[in-house]
Write an enzyme that holds these catalytic residues in place. Structure first.
Site, PDB file in Angstrom:
ATOM      1  CE  LYS A  82       9.348  -3.438  10.927  1.00 13.42           C
ATOM      2  NZ  LYS A  82       7.975  -3.962  10.871  1.00 13.42           N
TER       3      LYS A  82
ATOM      4  CB  SER B 150       6.490  -2.674   7.526  1.00 13.87           C
ATOM      5  OG  SER B 150       6.345  -3.290   8.793  1.00 13.87           O
TER       6      SER B 150
ATOM      7  CB  SER C  29       4.862  -6.112   9.169  1.00 14.16           C
ATOM      8  OG  SER C  29       4.304  -5.047   8.465  1.00 14.16           O
TER       9      SER C  29
HETATM   10  N1  GLN Z   1       0.842  -4.042   5.393  1.00 15.25           N
HETATM   11  C1  GLN Z   1       0.226  -3.721   6.621  1.00 15.25           C
HETATM   12  C2  GLN Z   1       0.162  -2.235   6.796  1.00 15.25           C
HETATM   13  O1  GLN Z   1       0.646  -1.562   5.971  1.00 15.25           O
HETATM   14  C3  GLN Z   1       0.939  -4.396   7.766  1.00 15.25           C
HETATM   15  C4  GLN Z   1       1.918  -3.570   8.464  1.00 15.25           C
HETATM   16  C5  GLN Z   1       2.499  -4.220   9.687  1.00 15.25           C
HETATM   17  O2  GLN Z   1       2.186  -5.360  10.026  1.00 15.25           O
HETATM   18  N2  GLN Z   1       3.337  -3.472  10.395  1.00 15.25           N
HETATM   19  O3  GLN Z   1      -0.366  -1.730   7.738  1.00 15.25           O
END
Ligand code: GLN
Length: 475
Positions: A77, A152, A176
């Site tokens: 990532k 994400s 994420s």
């Molecule tokens: N959807 C969550 C957020 O927007 C999770 C993001 C993540 O785990 N990096 O914060």
């Protein structure tokens, strides 16, 4: 044609001389080219991956001892540093920034002879649930290209889903890794907070962030975890607990587990009825198979998303203050302005809309007048959740839940309604609030054609049991 089902099977084929690392890399490079429109990669390290594959083949043929991840093709990532390679957290503020060191996790993969094939697209600074907040544009879900892959770590999920690499790394601050795994029909593990060093992981919310793993076989996830986990002098929050041999210990014929679930979660108004009924059916089946599966009282579910968004935005507002255009990254070209104006312009130009929203929200909840009303209260919710889960894990091995209340959203569906997007994190943020490990296993199929998963959470540092039960649930 090259076919991948697990690292173990790939290694057997290498040993038998049926395939080479070079052929594997060539295959994935070809796949990455032909599925370019999915937009999973930010950058493919083509020449370098080919070169490394050749060297590994040479070493193996000369009889050299092979590393645990010999020739395993891995994507990262775009928030995980790899020395001398570009990294940007999918943000314009870091465009063209080159890592000056590698994340500890990456060093450990390389030491076991992995091949890093490229950087994967994601939401800017890992903030989002759809991968639509990226300076490189959205990523498409290969199961249905009109849908998002989740976020994400959307690029990392699609890279595994579409067969563009064998396994990939993501980061999980509030889901994420698990949620995109759920949306894409693959496995996603978020380890215990502090199990894998965060050194070299671009920070979003430091007390929540954890590197996670995407794959298609539980055994692959176990092996990567084993390689990356453990103490690291560069991260003071990483655990010094011994790292079990996950790849061998996670296989067991134990057949009686104690599962807890929450009625409030399975009957939540936001939950898709098909997801709810599939999980209820699974519960029935587990009971029939002789496991103890019980409903446990849990009245905190409606507080998890607010607590998560107060605390993570607070941490993000502090973490992201370093992007000021002075030390590194984008700087405004406007001349003849004072320092405050320079900061304002640089940050206004460099950050995207969602990141700005979160920095402002986080600054607000930390401000003198509102600190107690929001930040302190959210910390109290976090403590209550920790106490409650500790109590549950005294009597149960696992908590089971959906990973997401719905299957993959249509592209654009939630972009105008950030609150609706945040609320869809209802089932994943709990594991990050309490720091326990959780996995999403692709067990179900929706009538809309999409896959979705079962989420299993275990007690802190009990990845061995989590992987064991995953092997049982998804042999
Ligand atoms: N959807 C969550 C957020 O927007 C999770 C993001 C993540 O785990 N990096 O914060």
């Amino acid at each position: 044609m090259f076919e991948f089902s697990s690292i173990e099977q790939y290694h057997a084929q290498l040993q038998e001389g049926k395939v080479t690392c070079l052929q594997a890399v060539e295959y994935y490079l070809q796949q990455a080219r032909s599925r370019h429109s999915l937009n999973a990669f930010v950058e493919v390290f083509e020449d370098e991956a080919l070169e490394r594959a050749k060297q590994l083949d040479k070493k193996r043929k000369a009889g050299g001892a092979a590393g645990k991840l010999h020739g395993v093709v891995i994507g990262l990532k775009d928030v995980i540093c790899y020395k001398d390679h570009k990294i940007s957290a999918a943000s314009a503020i870091l465009k063209n920034f080159t890592s000056i060191y590698s994340a500890t996790a990456v060093e450990r993969l390389l030491a076991e002879e992995a091949i890093i094939i490229g950087n994967l697209n994601c939401d800017e600074f890992a903030m989002g649930s759809t991968n639509e907040n990226s300076a490189y544009g959205k990523v498409l879900n290969a199961l249905d290209e009109t849908r998002v892959p989740g976020g994400s770590s959307g690029g990392s999920a699609v890279a595994v889903q579409a067969g563009l690499c064998m396994v990939s790394l993501g980061s999980d601050t509030g889901g994420s890794v698990r949620q995109p795994a759920d949306f894409c029909g693959i496995i996603g593990l978020k380890p215990t907070y502090g199990r894998i060093s965060r050194y070299g992981l671009i920070a979003y919310a430091s007390s929540f962030d954890q590197i996670g793993i995407f794959g298609t076989a539980v055994s692959d996830i176990a092996l990567l975890l084993e390689v990356m986990a453990g103490a690291d002098e560069f991260d003071s929050t990483v655990s010094h607990k011994e790292v079990p041999a996950y790849s061998t210990q996670s296989i067991s014929d134990k057949s009686n587990y104690r599962f807890a679930y929450f009625d409030t979660a399975l009957n939540h108004p936001s939950l898709d009825p098909e997801i709810s009924s599939s999980i209820k059916q699974k519960i029935g089946q587990l009971k029939e198979d002789g496991h103890e599966v019980s409903a446990v009282d849990f009245d905190l579910l409606d507080y998890v998303v607010p607590a998560y968004y107060v605390l993570t935005t607070a941490e993000a507002s502090s973490n992201l203050s370093r992007y000021d255009g002075i030390k590194y990254g984008h700087r405004t070209e406007k001349k003849d302005i004072d320092l405050t104006e320079f900061y304002k312009l640089t940050r206004s130009e460099g950050f995207g809309k969602e990141v700005k929203r979160r920095i402002m929200l986080g600054t607000f909840v930390l401000s003198a007048g509102y600190y107690d009303a929001y930040f302190t209260r959210a910390q109290k919710v976090r403590q209550l959740l920790c106490d409650k889960t500790a109590e549950i894990f005294k009597s149960y091995d696992f908590i089971i839940m959906p990973t997401s209340p719905v299957t993959a959203f249509k592209a654009g569906e939630k972009m105008d309604n950030p609150i609706a997007m945040y609320l869809a994190d209802i089932y994943t943020v709990m594991a990050n609030l309490v720091g326990c490990p959780a996995i999403s296993l692709p067990l179900f199929q929706h009538s809309n054609g999409m896959s979705f998963g079962l989420q299993v959470m275990a007690n802190r540092f009990d990845e061995v049991s989590l992987l064991r039960v995953s092997n049982m649930l998804k042999p």
